[in-house]
Design a protein around this motif. Sequence first.
Motif, PDB file in Angstrom:
ATOM      1  N   ILE A  76       0.842  -1.204   0.000  1.00 22.54           N
ATOM      2  CA  ILE A  76       0.000   0.000   0.000  1.00 22.54           C
ATOM      3  C   ILE A  76       0.876   1.252   0.000  1.00 22.54           C
ATOM      4  O   ILE A  76       0.617   2.202  -0.735  1.00 22.54           O
ATOM      5  CB  ILE A  76      -0.967  -0.005   1.207  1.00 22.54           C
ATOM      6  CG1 ILE A  76      -2.120  -0.986   0.966  1.00 22.54           C
ATOM      7  CG2 ILE A  76      -1.528   1.398   1.482  1.00 22.54           C
ATOM      8  CD1 ILE A  76      -3.027  -1.202   2.166  1.00 22.54           C
ATOM      9  N   ASP A  77       1.912   1.249   0.846  1.00 22.09           N
ATOM     10  CA  ASP A  77       2.802   2.408   0.942  1.00 22.09           C
ATOM     11  C   ASP A  77       3.526   2.689  -0.374  1.00 22.09           C
ATOM     12  O   ASP A  77       3.722   3.854  -0.747  1.00 22.09           O
ATOM     13  CB  ASP A  77       3.819   2.209   2.073  1.00 22.09           C
ATOM     14  CG  ASP A  77       3.219   2.449   3.444  1.00 22.09           C
ATOM     15  OD1 ASP A  77       2.207   3.167   3.520  1.00 22.09           O
ATOM     16  OD2 ASP A  77       3.752   1.926   4.438  1.00 22.09           O
ATOM     17  N   ILE A  78       3.913   1.619  -1.096  1.00 25.31           N
ATOM     18  CA  ILE A  78       4.563   1.790  -2.406  1.00 25.31           C
ATOM     19  C   ILE A  78       3.586   2.443  -3.388  1.00 25.31           C
ATOM     20  O   ILE A  78       3.928   3.415  -4.072  1.00 25.31           O
ATOM     21  CB  ILE A  78       5.054   0.429  -2.958  1.00 25.31           C
ATOM     22  CG1 ILE A  78       6.264  -0.070  -2.162  1.00 25.31           C
ATOM     23  CG2 ILE A  78       5.424   0.542  -4.438  1.00 25.31           C
ATOM     24  CD1 ILE A  78       6.646  -1.506  -2.469  1.00 25.31           C
ATOM     25  N   CYS A  79       2.363   1.912  -3.448  1.00 28.23           N
ATOM     26  CA  CYS A  79       1.349   2.440  -4.380  1.00 28.23           C
ATOM     27  C   CYS A  79       0.946   3.867  -4.011  1.00 28.23           C
ATOM     28  O   CYS A  79       0.780   4.725  -4.883  1.00 28.23           O
ATOM     29  CB  CYS A  79       0.117   1.541  -4.390  1.00 28.23           C
ATOM     30  SG  CYS A  79       0.430  -0.117  -5.000  1.00 28.23           S
ATOM     31  N   TYR A  80       0.797   4.110  -2.712  1.00 27.64           N
ATOM     32  CA  TYR A  80       0.374   5.423  -2.222  1.00 27.64           C
ATOM     33  C   TYR A  80       1.410   6.489  -2.568  1.00 27.64           C
ATOM     34  O   TYR A  80       1.083   7.540  -3.128  1.00 27.64           O
ATOM     35  CB  TYR A  80       0.165   5.339  -0.704  1.00 27.64           C
ATOM     36  CG  TYR A  80      -0.446   6.566  -0.076  1.00 27.64           C
ATOM     37  CD1 TYR A  80      -1.614   7.125  -0.592  1.00 27.64           C
ATOM     38  CD2 TYR A  80       0.128   7.171   1.042  1.00 27.64           C
ATOM     39  CE1 TYR A  80      -2.192   8.236  -0.016  1.00 27.64           C
ATOM     40  CE2 TYR A  80      -0.449   8.287   1.627  1.00 27.64           C
ATOM     41  CZ  TYR A  80      -1.603   8.813   1.089  1.00 27.64           C
ATOM     42  OH  TYR A  80      -2.171   9.925   1.648  1.00 27.64           O
ATOM     43  N   SER A  81       2.669   6.184  -2.256  1.00 27.34           N
ATOM     44  CA  SER A  81       3.758   7.118  -2.549  1.00 27.34           C
ATOM     45  C   SER A  81       3.923   7.314  -4.053  1.00 27.34           C
ATOM     46  O   SER A  81       4.137   8.436  -4.530  1.00 27.34           O
ATOM     47  CB  SER A  81       5.055   6.601  -1.929  1.00 27.34           C
ATOM     48  OG  SER A  81       6.100   7.517  -2.124  1.00 27.34           O
ATOM     49  N   SER A  82       3.786   6.230  -4.821  1.00 25.14           N
ATOM     50  CA  SER A  82       3.974   6.294  -6.279  1.00 25.14           C
ATOM     51  C   SER A  82       2.855   7.047  -6.992  1.00 25.14           C
ATOM     52  O   SER A  82       3.032   7.508  -8.123  1.00 25.14           O
ATOM     53  CB  SER A  82       4.091   4.885  -6.860  1.00 25.14           C
ATOM     54  OG  SER A  82       5.232   4.236  -6.342  1.00 25.14           O
ATOM     55  N   SER A  83       1.695   7.164  -6.353  1.00 25.31           N
ATOM     56  CA  SER A  83       0.591   7.905  -6.964  1.00 25.31           C
ATOM     57  C   SER A  83       0.822   9.413  -6.909  1.00 25.31           C
ATOM     58  O   SER A  83       0.214  10.167  -7.672  1.00 25.31           O
ATOM     59  CB  SER A  83      -0.736   7.554  -6.272  1.00 25.31           C
ATOM     60  OG  SER A  83      -0.752   8.049  -4.940  1.00 25.31           O
ATOM     61  N   ILE A  84       1.701   9.869  -6.014  1.00 25.71           N
ATOM     62  CA  ILE A  84       1.902  11.309  -5.809  1.00 25.71           C
ATOM     63  C   ILE A  84       3.342  11.760  -6.057  1.00 25.71           C
ATOM     64  O   ILE A  84       3.585  12.769  -6.721  1.00 25.71           O
ATOM     65  CB  ILE A  84       1.454  11.712  -4.382  1.00 25.71           C
ATOM     66  CG1 ILE A  84      -0.059  11.498  -4.248  1.00 25.71           C
ATOM     67  CG2 ILE A  84       1.824  13.165  -4.065  1.00 25.71           C
ATOM     68  CD1 ILE A  84      -0.587  11.577  -2.845  1.00 25.71           C
ATOM     69  N   SER A  85       4.326  11.025  -5.532  1.00 24.35           N
ATOM     70  CA  SER A  85       5.726  11.474  -5.578  1.00 24.35           C
ATOM     71  C   SER A  85       6.281  11.717  -6.984  1.00 24.35           C
ATOM     72  O   SER A  85       6.915  12.756  -7.208  1.00 24.35           O
ATOM     73  CB  SER A  85       6.619  10.495  -4.819  1.00 24.35           C
ATOM     74  OG  SER A  85       6.358  10.574  -3.435  1.00 24.35           O
ATOM     75  N   PRO A  86       6.115  10.798  -7.965  1.00 23.39           N
ATOM     76  CA  PRO A  86       6.689  11.065  -9.296  1.00 23.39           C
ATOM     77  C   PRO A  86       6.175  12.360  -9.928  1.00 23.39           C
ATOM     78  O   PRO A  86       6.949  13.124 -10.511  1.00 23.39           O
ATOM     79  CB  PRO A  86       6.259   9.833 -10.113  1.00 23.39           C
ATOM     80  CG  PRO A  86       6.086   8.761  -9.098  1.00 23.39           C
ATOM     81  CD  PRO A  86       5.524   9.447  -7.898  1.00 23.39           C
ATOM     82  N   ARG A  87       4.860  12.619  -9.813  1.00 24.06           N
ATOM     83  CA  ARG A  87       4.283  13.854 -10.340  1.00 24.06           C
ATOM     84  C   ARG A  87       4.842  15.080  -9.611  1.00 24.06           C
ATOM     85  O   ARG A  87       5.194  16.085 -10.225  1.00 24.06           O
ATOM     86  CB  ARG A  87       2.753  13.794 -10.215  1.00 24.06           C
ATOM     87  CG  ARG A  87       2.017  15.116 -10.325  1.00 24.06           C
ATOM     88  CD  ARG A  87       2.000  15.713 -11.709  1.00 24.06           C
ATOM     89  NE  ARG A  87       1.278  14.908 -12.664  1.00 24.06           N
ATOM     90  CZ  ARG A  87       0.966  15.310 -13.897  1.00 24.06           C
ATOM     91  NH1 ARG A  87       1.345  16.516 -14.307  1.00 24.06           N
ATOM     92  NH2 ARG A  87       0.324  14.528 -14.723  1.00 24.06           N
ATOM     93  N   MET A  88       4.966  14.970  -8.272  1.00 20.37           N
ATOM     94  CA  MET A  88       5.502  16.069  -7.477  1.00 20.37           C
ATOM     95  C   MET A  88       6.956  16.357  -7.861  1.00 20.37           C
ATOM     96  O   MET A  88       7.355  17.516  -7.975  1.00 20.37           O
ATOM     97  CB  MET A  88       5.413  15.728  -5.985  1.00 20.37           C
ATOM     98  CG  MET A  88       5.882  16.838  -5.059  1.00 20.37           C
ATOM     99  SD  MET A  88       5.677  16.439  -3.317  1.00 20.37           S
ATOM    100  CE  MET A  88       6.825  15.104  -3.126  1.00 20.37           C
ATOM    101  N   LEU A  89       7.731  15.306  -8.083  1.00 20.61           N
ATOM    102  CA  LEU A  89       9.138  15.461  -8.472  1.00 20.61           C
ATOM    103  C   LEU A  89       9.265  16.146  -9.835  1.00 20.61           C
ATOM    104  O   LEU A  89      10.103  17.035 -10.007  1.00 20.61           O
ATOM    105  CB  LEU A  89       9.826  14.089  -8.506  1.00 20.61           C
ATOM    106  CG  LEU A  89      10.130  13.455  -7.147  1.00 20.61           C
ATOM    107  CD1 LEU A  89      10.489  11.987  -7.316  1.00 20.61           C
ATOM    108  CD2 LEU A  89      11.253  14.196  -6.435  1.00 20.61           C
TER     109      LEU A  89
END
Length: 317
Positions: free
Chosen positions: A76-89
């Motif tokens: 869940i943490d991988i999916c959750y972070s991946s839904s936001i972090s790449p776009r934010m970066l």
Amino acid sequence: MAVSRFMEWNGNHSSVTRFVLRGLSDEKELQLILFPIFLGIYLVTLLWNLGLILLIRMDSHLHTPMYLFLSFLSFIDICYSSSISPRMLSDFLKDEKAISFIACATQYFVAAWMGLAECCLLAAMALDRYVAIGSPLQYSAIMAPGLCGKMVAGAYVIGFLSSLSQTVSCFNLYYCGPNIIQHFFCDLPQIIPLSCSNPFISQIILLLAAIFIVFGSLLVILLSYGFIAAAILKISSGKGSAKAFNTCASHLASVTLFFGTVLSVYMHSSSSHSMKQNKVLSVFYVVLIPMLNPLIYSLRNKEIKEALKRVIKRATY
């Protein structure tokens, strides 16, 4: 400027085709400093969580309900972070942080799905700890693989259905005016006020999700820990009490961090000062907690350390 560029005419009205994210900061120099920091955090999040999942899968000693739940929490943490972090970066390197209507809806859907599933999974883990401490002799019989599988599936299904209903109700609203989201990701409390149509149903669905899933999960956790405290007090030896509490310490830390930051963000006034504060707090539950969870569960856990030694030994010899 951004508003007019991302509008299209629909009869006598114009509708928003894209949103503009304000991001964490407007300062270009600060964004360039934040980029490598958040990139490092995201990569560590992926490595630690994937490493923990693989370790649990590879070592048979960790094939227990507690570690089954933990492996799904890492997923869940991988999916959750991946839904936001790449776009934010990627937004750190852009002057104009535009996001399409569909991409915004998809980002919110995945983030809300994983966030709500995490609430339910943390509640399931609290119940697991209560059974382990309150009924240790019946633990294996009660927490059978079939029940654990149903609890995990239930967490994902509840999160999915709730997130889907929120996303559909919100993104079916009509958007004709301002398209600037005062955040670094698509979040419903910031999107709904931009709507030109009546958002009553969307607000009700959002409120019901908060009451039944977020507060419901928190209530289950608090009740479980109430029973755990009562069970620990019945243990006569101090060593036994300390051991029993130690099995809950990691979960308790994870729950406090997650629910503490989520509730502090969403139970607030909508002033500009609180908006800046909420962005900083959002970084904790969106970016930092997915990285910290595997560390919290591994740092003082002898079973995980021993499992890691066994895997390294097998790989070496």
